[in-house]
Design a protein around this motif. Structure first.
Motif, PDB file in Angstrom:
ATOM      1  N   ARG A  18     -36.861  30.053 -34.414  1.00  0.00           N
ATOM      2  CA  ARG A  18     -35.480  29.597 -34.237  1.00  0.00           C
ATOM      3  C   ARG A  18     -35.423  28.509 -33.172  1.00  0.00           C
ATOM      4  NH1 ARG A  18     -30.836  32.943 -35.548  1.00  0.00           N
ATOM      5  NH2 ARG A  18     -29.769  31.892 -33.870  1.00  0.00           N
ATOM      6  N   TYR A  57     -32.521  27.737 -31.566  1.00  0.00           N
ATOM      7  CA  TYR A  57     -31.599  28.258 -30.559  1.00  0.00           C
ATOM      8  C   TYR A  57     -31.655  29.772 -30.570  1.00  0.00           C
ATOM      9  CZ  TYR A  57     -29.625  23.604 -31.271  1.00  0.00           C
ATOM     10  OH  TYR A  57     -29.460  22.257 -31.395  1.00  0.00           O
ATOM     11  N   SER A  58     -31.409  30.398 -29.427  1.00  0.00           N
ATOM     12  CA  SER A  58     -31.381  31.854 -29.378  1.00  0.00           C
ATOM     13  C   SER A  58     -30.075  32.357 -29.997  1.00  0.00           C
ATOM     14  CB  SER A  58     -31.481  32.330 -27.930  1.00  0.00           C
ATOM     15  OG  SER A  58     -30.327  31.943 -27.213  1.00  0.00           O
ATOM     16  N   LYS A  59     -30.050  33.632 -30.339  1.00  0.00           N
ATOM     17  CA  LYS A  59     -28.840  34.222 -30.938  1.00  0.00           C
ATOM     18  C   LYS A  59     -27.686  34.198 -29.938  1.00  0.00           C
ATOM     19  CE  LYS A  59     -31.144  37.055 -34.357  1.00  0.00           C
ATOM     20  NZ  LYS A  59     -31.415  38.403 -34.856  1.00  0.00           N
ATOM     21  N   LYS A  60     -28.015  34.381 -28.669  1.00  0.00           N
ATOM     22  CA  LYS A  60     -26.986  34.349 -27.618  1.00  0.00           C
ATOM     23  C   LYS A  60     -26.383  32.946 -27.488  1.00  0.00           C
ATOM     24  CE  LYS A  60     -27.126  38.523 -25.715  1.00  0.00           C
ATOM     25  NZ  LYS A  60     -25.963  39.354 -25.453  1.00  0.00           N
ATOM     26  N   ARG A  95     -29.985  30.165 -21.541  1.00  0.00           N
ATOM     27  CA  ARG A  95     -30.338  30.585 -22.904  1.00  0.00           C
ATOM     28  C   ARG A  95     -31.400  29.654 -23.486  1.00  0.00           C
ATOM     29  NH1 ARG A  95     -27.281  34.914 -22.185  1.00  0.00           N
ATOM     30  NH2 ARG A  95     -25.065  34.702 -22.550  1.00  0.00           N
ATOM     31  N   LYS A  96     -32.015  30.064 -24.611  1.00  0.00           N
ATOM     32  CA  LYS A  96     -33.035  29.234 -25.259  1.00  0.00           C
ATOM     33  C   LYS A  96     -32.338  28.162 -26.097  1.00  0.00           C
ATOM     34  CE  LYS A  96     -36.689  29.237 -28.641  1.00  0.00           C
ATOM     35  NZ  LYS A  96     -37.016  29.776 -29.943  1.00  0.00           N
TER      36      LYS A  96
END
Length: 72
Positions: free
Chosen positions: A3, A5-8, A53-54
């Motif tokens: 992914r 981007y992270s889910k957060k 965040r990622k």
């Protein structure tokens, strides 16, 4: 494939989009209401970055211009 981007981070963007739709999303130092979809996404990602965040780094101006020249 991993992914980007992270889910957060996605959740932060989703929250910003909801705020934009409600008309309460503020942008930058001026605090004006953000109205465009792209602006809402940018604000959401920026907030996600601030929280650690990622999220990939912002594309630099040089890289974008170079890509445009290469494509043309």
């Amino acid at each position: 494939m991993a992914r980007k981007y992270s889910k957060k981070a996605s959740a932060d963007v989703k929250r910003a989009m909801k705020k934009r739709k409600a008309g309460t999303l503020k942008s930058g130092r001026s605090g004006k209401t953000a109205k465009s979809r792209k602006q809402a996404i940018a604000i959401g990602l920026s907030e996600a970055r601030a929280k650690g965040r990622k999220v990939p780094k912002k594309a630099s101006r040089k890289r974008t211009v170079a890509k445009a020249r290469k494509a043309a």
